[in-house]
Motif scaffolding. Structure first.
Motif, PDB file in Angstrom:
ATOM      1  N   UNK A 168       9.946   5.102  12.206  1.00  0.00           N
ATOM      2  CA  UNK A 168       8.649   4.713  11.654  1.00  0.00           C
ATOM      3  C   UNK A 168       8.458   3.220  11.901  1.00  0.00           C
ATOM      4  N   UNK A 169       7.382   2.891  12.619  1.00  0.00           N
ATOM      5  CA  UNK A 169       7.043   1.477  12.829  1.00  0.00           C
ATOM      6  C   UNK A 169       5.984   1.127  11.795  1.00  0.00           C
ATOM      7  N   UNK A 170       6.269   0.138  10.989  1.00  0.00           N
ATOM      8  CA  UNK A 170       5.313  -0.187   9.929  1.00  0.00           C
ATOM      9  C   UNK A 170       4.833  -1.624  10.062  1.00  0.00           C
ATOM     10  N   UNK A 171       3.625  -1.845   9.604  1.00  0.00           N
ATOM     11  CA  UNK A 171       3.123  -3.214   9.620  1.00  0.00           C
ATOM     12  C   UNK A 171       1.665  -3.291   9.241  1.00  0.00           C
ATOM     13  N   UNK A 172       1.187  -4.514   9.198  1.00  0.00           N
ATOM     14  CA  UNK A 172      -0.214  -4.741   8.853  1.00  0.00           C
ATOM     15  C   UNK A 172      -1.082  -4.318  10.040  1.00  0.00           C
ATOM     16  N   UNK A 173      -2.293  -3.807   9.770  1.00  0.00           N
ATOM     17  CA  UNK A 173      -3.076  -3.168  10.833  1.00  0.00           C
ATOM     18  C   UNK A 173      -3.339  -4.041  12.069  1.00  0.00           C
ATOM     19  N   UNK A 174      -3.815  -5.264  11.861  1.00  0.00           N
ATOM     20  CA  UNK A 174      -4.258  -6.042  13.027  1.00  0.00           C
ATOM     21  C   UNK A 174      -3.132  -6.393  13.996  1.00  0.00           C
ATOM     22  N   UNK A 175      -2.055  -7.063  13.515  1.00  0.00           N
ATOM     23  CA  UNK A 175      -0.969  -7.357  14.460  1.00  0.00           C
ATOM     24  C   UNK A 175      -0.344  -6.097  15.042  1.00  0.00           C
ATOM     25  N   UNK A 232      20.356   2.280  14.984  1.00  0.00           N
ATOM     26  CA  UNK A 232      19.982   3.669  15.297  1.00  0.00           C
ATOM     27  C   UNK A 232      21.085   4.615  14.831  1.00  0.00           C
ATOM     28  N   UNK A 233      22.323   4.208  15.067  1.00  0.00           N
ATOM     29  CA  UNK A 233      23.466   5.046  14.682  1.00  0.00           C
ATOM     30  C   UNK A 233      23.476   5.284  13.165  1.00  0.00           C
ATOM     31  N   UNK A 234      23.181   4.210  12.427  1.00  0.00           N
ATOM     32  CA  UNK A 234      23.156   4.341  10.969  1.00  0.00           C
ATOM     33  C   UNK A 234      22.036   5.284  10.535  1.00  0.00           C
ATOM     34  N   UNK A 235      20.939   5.302  11.331  1.00  0.00           N
ATOM     35  CA  UNK A 235      19.775   6.115  10.943  1.00  0.00           C
ATOM     36  C   UNK A 235      19.883   7.563  11.404  1.00  0.00           C
ATOM     37  N   UNK A 236      20.925   7.903  12.166  1.00  0.00           N
ATOM     38  CA  UNK A 236      21.049   9.273  12.686  1.00  0.00           C
ATOM     39  C   UNK A 236      21.011  10.300  11.538  1.00  0.00           C
ATOM     40  N   UNK A 237      20.174  11.305  11.702  1.00  0.00           N
ATOM     41  CA  UNK A 237      20.036  12.332  10.657  1.00  0.00           C
ATOM     42  C   UNK A 237      19.051  11.902   9.586  1.00  0.00           C
ATOM     43  N   UNK A 238      18.467  10.717   9.751  1.00  0.00           N
ATOM     44  CA  UNK A 238      17.523  10.219   8.742  1.00  0.00           C
ATOM     45  C   UNK A 238      16.344   9.525   9.387  1.00  0.00           C
ATOM     46  N   UNK A 239      15.868   8.498   8.735  1.00  0.00           N
ATOM     47  CA  UNK A 239      14.652   7.827   9.194  1.00  0.00           C
ATOM     48  C   UNK A 239      14.921   6.330   9.359  1.00  0.00           C
ATOM     49  N   UNK A 265       0.826  -1.218   0.000  1.00  0.00           N
ATOM     50  CA  UNK A 265       0.000   0.000   0.000  1.00  0.00           C
ATOM     51  C   UNK A 265       0.859   1.265   0.000  1.00  0.00           C
ATOM     52  N   UNK A 266       2.162   1.119  -0.147  1.00  0.00           N
ATOM     53  CA  UNK A 266       3.020   2.297  -0.331  1.00  0.00           C
ATOM     54  C   UNK A 266       3.738   2.774   0.923  1.00  0.00           C
ATOM     55  N   UNK A 267       3.800   1.958   1.961  1.00  0.00           N
ATOM     56  CA  UNK A 267       4.405   2.401   3.225  1.00  0.00           C
ATOM     57  C   UNK A 267       5.892   2.747   3.052  1.00  0.00           C
ATOM     58  N   UNK A 268       6.635   1.843   2.428  1.00  0.00           N
ATOM     59  CA  UNK A 268       8.081   2.078   2.278  1.00  0.00           C
ATOM     60  C   UNK A 268       8.336   3.264   1.349  1.00  0.00           C
ATOM     61  N   UNK A 269       7.591   3.312   0.251  1.00  0.00           N
ATOM     62  CA  UNK A 269       7.772   4.417  -0.716  1.00  0.00           C
ATOM     63  C   UNK A 269       7.562   5.758  -0.023  1.00  0.00           C
ATOM     64  N   UNK A 270       6.475   5.844   0.769  1.00  0.00           N
ATOM     65  CA  UNK A 270       6.165   7.112   1.427  1.00  0.00           C
ATOM     66  C   UNK A 270       7.232   7.440   2.475  1.00  0.00           C
ATOM     67  N   UNK A 271       7.714   6.410   3.201  1.00  0.00           N
ATOM     68  CA  UNK A 271       8.742   6.646   4.232  1.00  0.00           C
ATOM     69  C   UNK A 271       9.991   7.258   3.600  1.00  0.00           C
ATOM     70  N   UNK A 272      10.410   6.716   2.477  1.00  0.00           N
ATOM     71  CA  UNK A 272      11.611   7.233   1.804  1.00  0.00           C
ATOM     72  C   UNK A 272      11.418   8.693   1.396  1.00  0.00           C
ATOM     73  N   UNK A 281      20.357  14.424   7.249  1.00  0.00           N
ATOM     74  CA  UNK A 281      20.786  13.696   6.045  1.00  0.00           C
ATOM     75  C   UNK A 281      19.637  13.299   5.117  1.00  0.00           C
ATOM     76  N   UNK A 282      18.516  12.879   5.703  1.00  0.00           N
ATOM     77  CA  UNK A 282      17.365  12.516   4.882  1.00  0.00           C
ATOM     78  C   UNK A 282      17.450  11.157   4.214  1.00  0.00           C
ATOM     79  N   UNK A 283      18.250  10.264   4.810  1.00  0.00           N
ATOM     80  CA  UNK A 283      18.295   8.906   4.250  1.00  0.00           C
ATOM     81  C   UNK A 283      17.324   8.008   5.017  1.00  0.00           C
ATOM     82  N   UNK A 284      17.076   6.829   4.495  1.00  0.00           N
ATOM     83  CA  UNK A 284      16.178   5.888   5.175  1.00  0.00           C
ATOM     84  C   UNK A 284      16.923   4.583   5.426  1.00  0.00           C
TER      85      UNK A 284
END
Lengths: 310, 195
Positions: A190-197, A144-151, A96-103, A117-120
């Motif tokens: 960003x925590x992503x996943x299917x709605x129910x779980x 987390x360290x790799x994601x610093x400055x990004x998402x 449904x586009x979760x990863x695309x939108x996150x990037x 930085x704006x990386x994902x």
């Protein structure tokens, strides 16, 4: 920036437009930077707007963008400003586009000056949870360290709570929460996943829920939206569909959804369908001699029909 | 997409110029994007509707950036650019905070834009003031710049154009009448050069 200060002074009624303009002449022009930054943000917004469907997602992102801008503006006027906490939960079925939108969000936040930085960094359970005691925290801290400055995009986040109380997934969650507290504003989770779980995961971890002020729901695409997505995918690859092929594509989308409505992979199914159709077209043409440029670009109904044959 | 800023003092006819230039290019309706410091939104209007709503004799009718997309015939297709109308500037300190903020938005845009159309009131050709000179100075920093002398239909003097060319010696000066859509051919050439 100096020129912002001058304009601010003019807005506050301390100097006239004439004085502001005269003083602005003396400030070295940083046009290149500001211009290209704004242009990049505009391009990203355009990219987001051009995603088919996702209306609620787009309006939510506009809210986030407006909020971040206003808080920055308030801060520049020395008004009390809310800290920009942008940790978000993405709920939606596969494709449904979760990863695309996150990037896209990550890049947009960089252009808005919220992120450096704006990386994902896309991770899942295996990237955060280790096999032995003491290693999980280290592994999570590294992510987390790799994601610093990004998402930091954690796909299927509920899998962190999969193994129950004695599982190291809990350690990963605790480390993540601590990192979020220690590095406020330096990265977005960003925590992503299917709605129910996902709902179950969040209700069983109330501490985590409270740290994610925003939830974005990614609705399933309608058949028409999926058709448009498919058409755009063909177009991007410089193929076009004949009229019967278009009709066939609508039929096939309906058929695929009916076959397995609960595990229907939305846009991911369409991508697979497009790729399969391209291969089937190639098979049809490879034996033929004297293939024209038009034929190379044309997808026929039979190419689409073949997609459903296993 | 290339952006062209329409800038100038208040009540010189920036909005009428923007809308009637779109009409001159054959557009019957425009989608106007309103951008203030907080939000932006778009709405479609017929040109006449937009003129009725946004063009007025009173000062500061435009209170934020208002842009429209122009489509110019290009080869076998069209090419687009964004024409951005802005809040008019006044030389002194305006008493209204909202107007000052809107003018701040105009100045920010002046700092960022690469292509600028500086609208002046053609009937004032003999008295070019500091503000217009300052803006014309800015024209030397941007990629392309032209002075649009509006309300030319009201100009009586035969020396008016020479006066203006003297006042803006390094800049392109185009006399137009936004009301009667005259002089727009040269403006179109300018826009085509930008594209």
């Amino acid at each position: 920036m100096i020129h912002d200060d001058l304009i601010l002074q003019m807005e506050q009624g301390k100097i006239s437009v004439n004085e502001a303009l005269a003083a602005l002449h003396t400030v070295p022009i940083l046009k290149e930077n500001v211009c290209s930054q704004r242009q990049r943000l505009k391009d990203l917004q355009h990219e987001l707007d051009s995603l088919i469907g996702l209306h609620s997602v787009k309006s939510m992102i506009r809210e986030i963008q407006a909020f971040a801008q206003i808080q920055q503006y308030r801060a520049s006027l020395e008004l009390a400003s809310e800290p920009i906490v942008l940790h978000t939960i993405f709920m939606g079925n596969p494709g449904t586009g979760k990863t695309t939108v996150a990037r896209l969000i990550s890049k947009m936040l960089k252009e808005m000056g919220v992120l450096l930085k704006g990386h994902t960094v896309e991770v899942e359970r295996a990237d955060l949870v280790a096999e032995y005691i003491g290693q999980t925290a280290q592994k999570t801290r590294e992510a987390v360290k790799r994601a610093m400055g990004g998402l930091l995009f954690i796909d299927e986040a509920y899998s962190l709570a999969r193994g129950g109380e004695r599982d190291f997934g809990k350690e990963a969650i605790d480390t993540l929460v601590k990192a979020m507290e220690d590095n406020r504003g330096d990265f977005v989770v960003v925590l992503a996943g299917y709605p129910e779980p996902m709902n179950y995961f969040l209700t069983s971890n109330p501490g985590l829920r409270s740290r994610f002020p925003m939830t974005i729901h990614f609705p399933d695409y309608s058949d028409l939206e999926l058709f448009k997505i498919g058409e755009a995918m063909f177009e991007q690859r410089q193929y076009s569909l004949t009229k019967p092929a278009r009709r066939k594509m609508v039929e096939v989308i309906r058929q695929l959804r009916q076959e397995d409505p609960y595990n229907f992979g939305n846009a991911r199914v369409i991508r697979n369908m497009v790729e399969r159709a391209l291969r089937l077209q190639a098979v049809r043409l490879v034996a033929k001699t004297g293939v024209t440029k038009e034929e190379l670009m044309l997808i026929l109904a039979e190419d689409i029909q073949g997609v459903t044959d296993s | 997409m290339k952006q062209i800023l329409v800038v100038g003092k208040t009540n010189v006819g920036k909005t009428l110029f923007t809308l009637n230039f779109a009409a001159y290019l054959g557009m019957t309706s425009v989608q106007i994007t309103f951008r203030d410091i907080r939000t932006s939104h778009s709405k479609s209007f017929s040109i006449q509707e937009a003129i009725d709503l946004f063009v007025s004799d009173s000062e500061h009718q435009t209170k934020c950036l208002q842009s429209i997309i122009l489509a110019l015939p290009w080869g076998k297709g069209t090419k687009q650019c964004e024409l951005i109308d802005s809040t008019g500037l006044v030389p002194n300190i305006h008493p209204d905070l909202l107007i000052r903020q809107a003018m701040g938005q105009t100045l920010t845009m002046v700092r960022q834009i690469r292509h600028m159309l500086h609208i002046i009131d053609g009937t004032q050709h003999a008295q070019i003031d500091d503000l217009d000179r300052q803006l014309a100075n800015y024209g030397t920093y941007v990629t392309s710049y032209a002075v649009i002398a509006n309300k030319w239909d009201l100009v009586q003097s035969s020396h008016a154009l020479q006066d203006l060319k003297k006042a803006f010696p390094k800049q392109l000066v185009i006399p137009v009448s936004s009301l009667h859509k005259s002089g727009f051919r040269e403006v179109r050439t300018y826009v085509r050069n930008v594209l």
